[in-house]
Design a protein around this motif. Structure first.
Motif, mmCIF file in Angstrom:
data_model
loop_
_atom_site.group_PDB
_atom_site.id
_atom_site.type_symbol
_atom_site.label_atom_id
_atom_site.label_comp_id
_atom_site.label_asym_id
_atom_site.label_seq_id
_atom_site.Cartn_x
_atom_site.Cartn_y
_atom_site.Cartn_z
ATOM 1 N N ARG A 54 -20.032 7.876 2.723
ATOM 2 C CA ARG A 54 -20.695 6.734 3.360
ATOM 3 C C ARG A 54 -20.151 6.551 4.777
ATOM 4 O O ARG A 54 -18.981 6.801 5.048
ATOM 5 C CB ARG A 54 -20.466 5.462 2.553
ATOM 6 C CG ARG A 54 -20.867 5.582 1.087
ATOM 7 C CD ARG A 54 -22.367 5.648 0.883
ATOM 8 N NE ARG A 54 -22.713 5.845 -0.522
ATOM 9 C CZ ARG A 54 -23.955 5.805 -0.999
ATOM 10 N NH1 ARG A 54 -24.972 5.587 -0.185
ATOM 11 N NH2 ARG A 54 -24.181 6.010 -2.286
ATOM 12 N N HIS A 55 -20.996 6.047 5.649
ATOM 13 C CA HIS A 55 -20.612 5.876 7.045
ATOM 14 C C HIS A 55 -19.562 4.777 7.197
ATOM 15 O O HIS A 55 -19.745 3.662 6.713
ATOM 16 C CB HIS A 55 -21.850 5.526 7.883
ATOM 17 C CG HIS A 55 -21.540 5.229 9.314
ATOM 18 N ND1 HIS A 55 -21.098 6.187 10.199
ATOM 19 C CD2 HIS A 55 -21.583 4.064 10.012
ATOM 20 C CE1 HIS A 55 -20.910 5.644 11.379
ATOM 21 N NE2 HIS A 55 -21.187 4.352 11.297
ATOM 22 N N THR A 57 -16.703 3.935 5.930
ATOM 23 C CA THR A 57 -16.356 3.217 4.697
ATOM 24 C C THR A 57 -15.195 2.253 4.884
ATOM 25 O O THR A 57 -15.286 1.067 4.522
ATOM 26 C CB THR A 57 -16.019 4.216 3.572
ATOM 27 O OG1 THR A 57 -17.203 4.955 3.236
ATOM 28 C CG2 THR A 57 -15.518 3.494 2.331
ATOM 29 N N VAL A 60 -16.026 -0.741 7.112
ATOM 30 C CA VAL A 60 -16.895 -1.706 6.427
ATOM 31 C C VAL A 60 -16.081 -2.532 5.435
ATOM 32 O O VAL A 60 -16.240 -3.753 5.344
ATOM 33 C CB VAL A 60 -18.064 -0.980 5.719
ATOM 34 C CG1 VAL A 60 -18.821 -1.930 4.791
ATOM 35 C CG2 VAL A 60 -19.021 -0.385 6.753
ATOM 36 N N CYS A 143 -23.662 -1.955 0.049
ATOM 37 C CA CYS A 143 -24.122 -0.570 -0.024
ATOM 38 C C CYS A 143 -25.255 -0.487 -1.066
ATOM 39 O O CYS A 143 -25.172 -1.181 -2.088
ATOM 40 C CB CYS A 143 -22.956 0.322 -0.436
ATOM 41 S SG CYS A 143 -23.323 2.091 -0.544
ATOM 42 N N THR A 171 -23.381 -0.205 4.617
ATOM 43 C CA THR A 171 -23.258 1.225 4.867
ATOM 44 C C THR A 171 -24.197 2.019 3.970
ATOM 45 O O THR A 171 -24.753 1.502 2.991
ATOM 46 C CB THR A 171 -21.809 1.695 4.667
ATOM 47 O OG1 THR A 171 -21.698 3.073 5.080
ATOM 48 C CG2 THR A 171 -21.376 1.581 3.207
#
Length: 222
Positions: A54-55, A57, A60, A143, A171
């Motif tokens: 995930r972008h 992570t 976030v 998410c 994300t």
């Protein structure tokens, strides 16, 4: 766990955020009202294998912890949405994949809602919980941006909740033909540009929500 207990990374993030806004304690009185809640959607171990899937992570997680700690200490509500994928034979309750990410700050006062679809309102008691606690304003994180976060935002919009999406608090992963940062940027634009129901969706960065005297950033959208 103490209300102010945070991970080492979260502590560093708090210090950095306070430094960025001039070292002052953020004015969060607009979040202190009982009518506001922070949603943390599907931040579960099974969606982050590995974390690099995930972008951003860890970033976030840090930002979610910043917000959840302030909601708790200012009498707001923190609601974790946790996916139960029994019908898909995944995210089975009480398995490792189903559990929340260990870096997330949690407290016994937090509310946990189990869901079985992308939309957190579908066949759950979420709306009843919000009504029971006089919650009308939602701050959305979690998410995945393009699945459960998006579905829940649109469902909440149709129910006339006042919605703030935390721009850098959700994300997703890379998708076919589209990189994760582009997906996130696209959905932030889409939500902000949607035709309002009772309220217009606002998309605001964590830092702006935490700025001193941030009344204009955290008031409702009417």
């Amino acid at each position: 766990m103490s209300l102010v207990a945070v991970t080492d990374r979260t502590t560093a993030a708090v210090v950095a955020e306070l430094s960025r806004v001039g070292g002052q304690v953020p004015n969060m009185k607009q979040i202190s009202a009982d009518m506001k809640a922070l949603f943390i959607i599907d931040m579960q171990i099974g969606s982050f294998r590995p974390y690099s899937l995930r972008h951003d992570t860890l970033g976030v997680i840090d930002r979610i912890n910043l917000l959840s700690n302030y909601f708790r200490t200012n009498n707001g509500h923190v609601i974790f949405i946790q996916h139960d994928g029994t019908k898909e034979n995944s995210f089975l309750p009480n398995t490792e994949d189903w559990k929340l990410l260990p870096e997330l700050t949690q407290h016994s006062s937090d509310i946990v809602i189990a869901k079985t679809a992308n939309d957190a309102f579908y066949n759950t008691d979420l709306q009843a919980v919000l009504a029971r606690n006089n919650i009308t304003e939602l701050f959305i994180t979690g998410c995945a941006t393009d699945f459960c976060v998006d579905a829940t935002i649109k469902s909440a919009m149709s129910k006339d909740y006042c919605i703030t999406v935390v721009e850098d608090g959700h994300t997703t992963a890379d998708r076919p033909y589209v990189a994760a940062p582009t997906v996130i940027q696209h959905y932030n634009w889409l939500w902000a540009d949607m035709t309002p129901t009772k309220f217009k969706i606002r998309v605001v960065k964590t830092g702006n929500l935490l700025e001193p005297h941030a009344d204009d950033n955290i008031t409702n959208g009417n």
